[in-house]
Design a protein around this motif. Structure first.
Motif, PDB file in Angstrom:
ATOM      1  N   ASP A 166       0.815  -1.219   0.000  1.00 22.76           N
ATOM      2  CA  ASP A 166       0.000   0.000   0.000  1.00 22.76           C
ATOM      3  C   ASP A 166       0.843   1.262   0.000  1.00 22.76           C
ATOM      4  N   PHE A 177       1.823   2.287  -3.377  1.00 24.77           N
ATOM      5  CA  PHE A 177       0.706   2.864  -4.124  1.00 24.77           C
ATOM      6  C   PHE A 177       0.341   4.242  -3.572  1.00 24.77           C
ATOM      7  N   CYS A 223      -4.277   3.612  -4.837  1.00 22.66           N
ATOM      8  CA  CYS A 223      -4.891   2.864  -3.742  1.00 22.66           C
ATOM      9  C   CYS A 223      -4.291   1.466  -3.654  1.00 22.66           C
ATOM     10  N   GLY A 224      -4.009   1.003  -2.430  1.00 22.71           N
ATOM     11  CA  GLY A 224      -3.427  -0.318  -2.238  1.00 22.71           C
ATOM     12  C   GLY A 224      -4.303  -1.435  -2.790  1.00 22.71           C
ATOM     13  N   ALA A 282       2.568  -2.623   8.190  1.00 20.23           N
ATOM     14  CA  ALA A 282       3.128  -3.028   6.900  1.00 20.23           C
ATOM     15  C   ALA A 282       4.638  -2.834   6.941  1.00 20.23           C
ATOM     16  N   ASP A 317       3.553   1.809   7.492  1.00 18.14           N
ATOM     17  CA  ASP A 317       2.271   2.451   7.168  1.00 18.14           C
ATOM     18  C   ASP A 317       1.741   1.779   5.917  1.00 18.14           C
ATOM     19  N   PRO A 318       0.533   1.284   5.885  1.00 16.55           N
ATOM     20  CA  PRO A 318      -0.531   1.353   6.896  1.00 16.55           C
ATOM     21  C   PRO A 318      -0.302   0.389   8.065  1.00 16.55           C
ATOM     22  N   ARG A 378      -4.414   3.896   6.777  1.00 24.24           N
ATOM     23  CA  ARG A 378      -3.194   4.655   6.529  1.00 24.24           C
ATOM     24  C   ARG A 378      -2.947   5.601   7.704  1.00 24.24           C
TER      25      ARG A 378
END
Lengths: 701, 75
Positions: free
Chosen positions: A409, A412, A418-419, B46, B50-51, B64
């Motif tokens: 994510d 991206f 967007c992830g 992650a 982030d996230p 996020r």
């Protein structure tokens, strides 16, 4: 994989009231990833593709079953966390439940996350009391130590509550019986939002009661009016055919209710409504759910391994390489075997045609054109797919894909995208057209468009085998375990190239024609589920096999004929095919390819599966595809025509980065409704591929 | 004590306070169950940090950092 054309092509359901085939119409609602599609399949016997991640159902599907002599129509509506539509899917779900005219709505819930699932269920109960709650995944919840007292829940809610484990077929008969025996409940649970809100809403509800005449729940409408939910109101007005808030009987009541809220000091009614529903859900769960809160220890350990800084990305790449290794290693023997089989059948067909006295030209066109291309496409394309897809589907069913989206994510986000684009890329592995449709899971319009325009940068199932053939012929020598491993790594490299290009192009788009900040996506990470291995293998094998065979017959066969004709029809002293490839040769050479390869990609527009047979046919002096027998003979033919490993590399890069097939382009047109975006969907990958190929050719060539 | 959800350490639990987000995002976060008083736990992050994944009302939801920072924690 992902969405096959079968599920994408299903007719979008129209209003249930238009359905004359059925005696009972049922809307199937629920949060994403609660097994809604599994319940749908269990009820109707249809094979809607299911996977362990949110947003699988991007198109409404309709199925039927007979029960005690009555036909029941079931509409699978998109998963939604809430009716406070924040995405197109949620809006579609809300409108279908409100105005679709279904006799009753089955709300599928996850027993392991009932509190959040009740958010949706209680909102639906506000809209209609004709609800059956199907509490699914009871078995999974039990493993986590969670027990749901469905009897107690039913008594409090006033509607039937059916415990289910749909994957194991449990509760399906009970649900069918409950649907069959359903009668509107004498009372159904209503969420209370506190004295002040209730007092304000009461008068408005009464006024609406007279105006709506049962066409829509008065309480639901009153709350939306007070909330000032613009989009919901627009739809309500549209369906009722008049502007509700300005109706002479409603307007004064609405004004009075608003004044009352003001006096009571209720500042944010929307917050109150959401909090109110959740307090009710919390209360219900306290009464009816016991045990288990928090995440399982084992689950958490696996998740940390899959997402840690040190291990997250390496594990992902290793898994991908492992799948490719098994694919490359396993596909060889069946490919040879299939080809030999096709050769033998071809010989019999050839004799048969000769015996019938068919003219030589027709015989050659059929056997050397149609049959040979068909043989190649089936024998070279089918085995890798039959091995790759079951394995990929297993990972998908396990719940791994959302973790990949989670890991990637940040990439991206930096690209302004967007992830969840990862999930659409994964669908693109199977078929880019399905991937493009899958982009509907992305809420932000801008980010969805980015995902649509970049989807074909991920090689689809028609292009994989081209890459495998190129790699094994030119980039990795030998056929031992070691070289299969290298081949798998090279294939992983091509995927990384596609993913890298996706990120780079997304970034450029976010900074130019699709300017904007990254939105705030929320991604659900579902618990891992043990895949039903046998079913997955059989399903993806059958689906894939039939799909590839069907496509081979539909596209490869006519393509074979066309190419044979082009290679044999003469204009002056050259063939049509030679004239075309000759004209394209300078461009091809500039890209590190040649005229033949470029022509093959152009003629491969309807289906990339035909690219390699076209190349071979064009090279073969007689204009017929002499058959590949094995990859060595193919390599010899290509080498004679000037191929080096650089040619193979450029062809591989161009395979990943060039215009999408016609099906995908038509899908882009349909999804975006714009010729401009469709043209860009073709131009962007082509430009990326051309630049990269030219660079490679001039640096290495 | 962490002041907002983005600062909640891995493995820590907290109770949701106010939501600083407005409009659409506010509604979406609350709709996920992040209403004042709700319990929340940060499970894992992650590779880039982030996230992060949070346990919210029985489901694991990734947010996020920029969005999680808008969720204040009680006390």
């Amino acid at each position: 994989m992902g969405l096959t054309l079968r599920s994408v092509g299903k007719n979008a359901a129209s209003d249930a009231k238009d359905d004359l085939r059925s005696d009972i119409t049922v809307a199937l609602a629920g949060n994403p990833n609660v097994g809604k599609s599994t319940v749908f399949n269990a009820l109707t016997g249809l094979r809607q593709h299911t996977g362990n991640w949110s947003g699988k159902t991007v198109v409404t599907a309709r199925g039927y079953y007979d029960y005690k002599g009555r036909t029941v129509a079931v509409t699978d509506i998109p998963g939604a966390y809430s009716l406070r539509a924040s995405s197109a899917e949620e809006e579609a779900a809300r409108d279908y439940i409100a105005f679709g005219g279904a006799d009753l709505t089955v709300v599928v819930c996850d027993a392991g996350a009932l509190e959040r699932n009740l958010n949706l269920a209680l909102q639906i109960l506000e809209l209609t009391p004709n609800v059956i709650l199907a509490v699914n995944l009871m078995d999974e919840a039990k493993k986590r130590g969670i027990a749901v007292d469905t009897g107690a829940l039913s008594r409090v809610l006033g509607v039937p509550v059916i415990p289910m484990a749909a994957r194991r077929g449990r509760g399906v008969e009970e649900l069918r019986a409950a649907i069959d025996g359903f009668t509107p409940p004498p009372f159904a649970y209503t969420v209370r939002y506190g004295e002040d809100v209730e007092r304000a809403a009461a008068g408005l509800e009464m006024a609406l009661e007279n105006v709506l005449k049962g066409r829509l729940g008065a309480r639901y409408t009153a709350l939306r009016l007070l909330e000032g939910d613009g989009r919901a109101l627009e739809n309500i007005n549209g369906h009722l055919g008049f502007d509700v808030p300005s109706h002479p009987d409603v307007a004064p009541a609405l004004e009075k209710a608003r004044a009352e809220l003001n006096n009571a000091g209720v500042e944010n009614i929307s917050d109150r409504l959401i909090s109110g529903i959740y307090s009710a859900a919390t209360g219900l769960c306290r009464e009816c759910v016991s045990g288990g809160s928090g995440y399982g220890e084992g689950q958490l350990r696996i998740d940390r391994l899959l997402t840690r800084k040190a291990t997250g990305i390496p594990v992902m790449l290793l898994l991908l390489a492992l799948i490719f290794f098994i694919t490359v290693k396993g596909a060889n023997a069946p490919s040879d075997w299939l080809y030999a089989l096709f050769e033998r059948i071809g010989a019999v067909l050839s004799q048969g045609l000769a015996a019938l006295g068919v003219p030589k030209a027709v015989h050659d066109a059929l056997i050397l054109g149609v049959w040979r291309v068909l043989s190649y496409v089936v024998s070279v394309m089918l085995p890798p797919m039959a091995i790759f897809f079951p394995m990929f589907t297993l990972l998908e069913d396990l719940g791994y894909l959302p973790r990949v989206a989670f890991n990637l994510d940040s990439g991206f986000r930096k690209a302004g995208a967007c992830g969840k684009q990862c999930l659409t890329m994964a669908m693109g592995f199977g078929c880019n057209a399905a991937g493009v449709v899958g982009c509907r899971i992305i809420d932000s319009k801008r980010e969805r468009l980015i995902a649509v325009l970049t989807n074909s940068l991920v090689p689809c199932n028609g292009r994989f085998p081209i890459l495998i053939a190129l790699i094994t012929m030119f980039l990795v020598a030998g056929s031992g375990v070691g070289s299969s491993l290298l081949a798998a790594l090279a294939l992983t490299g091509f995927i990384i190239l596609g993913a890298g290009a996706t990120l780079a192009v997304s970034r450029v788009l976010s900074r130019t024609i699709l300017k904007g900040e990254a939105s705030s996506p929320t991604l659900e990470l579902p618990p891992f589920r043990r895949p039903k291995i046998g079913e997955v293998v059989v399903r993806s094998l059958l689906d894939r096999t039939l799909f590839v065979l069907g496509r081979a017959a539909a596209v490869a066969a006519p393509a074979g004929l066309l190419i044979w004709l082009a290679a044999n029809l003469r204009v002056g002293d050259t063939t049509v095919l030679a004239a075309v490839t000759g004209a394209l040769d300078p461009v091809g050479r500039f890209l590190g390819l040649d005229g033949v390869i470029l022509t093959a990609f152009i003629l491969g527009l309807p289906a990339n599966e035909t690219v390699i047979p076209i190349i071979i046919m064009a090279y073969a002096a007689s204009g017929t595809f002499e058959g590949y027998e094995n990859l060595d003979s193919l390599r010899a033919l290509l080498t004679q025509n000037g191929w080096t490993w650089v040619t193979a590399l450029c062809t591989g890069v161009f395979t990943v980065l060039h215009w999408p097939c016609t099906t995908t382009l038509l899908t882009v047109k349909k999804e975006t409704g714009s010729v401009k975006w469709t043209a860009l969907a073709a131009l962007i990958p082509t430009a990326a591929g051309a630049i990269l190929c030219a660079l490679i050719a001039h640096i290495l060539g | 004590m962490a002041s907002n959800l983005a600062r909640l350490g891995e493995g820590s639990r907290a109770v949701v306070g106010d939501i600083a987000a407005a409009g659409e995002l506010r509604r979406r976060l609350m709709d996920l169950g992040l209403t004042p008083g709700a319990g929340v736990e940060c499970l894992f992050a992650a590779p880039s940090g982030d996230p992060r994944a949070y346990m919210i009302r029985g489901s694991v939801i990734a947010l996020r950092g920029a969005d999680a920072a808008l969720v204040a924690l009680a006390r």
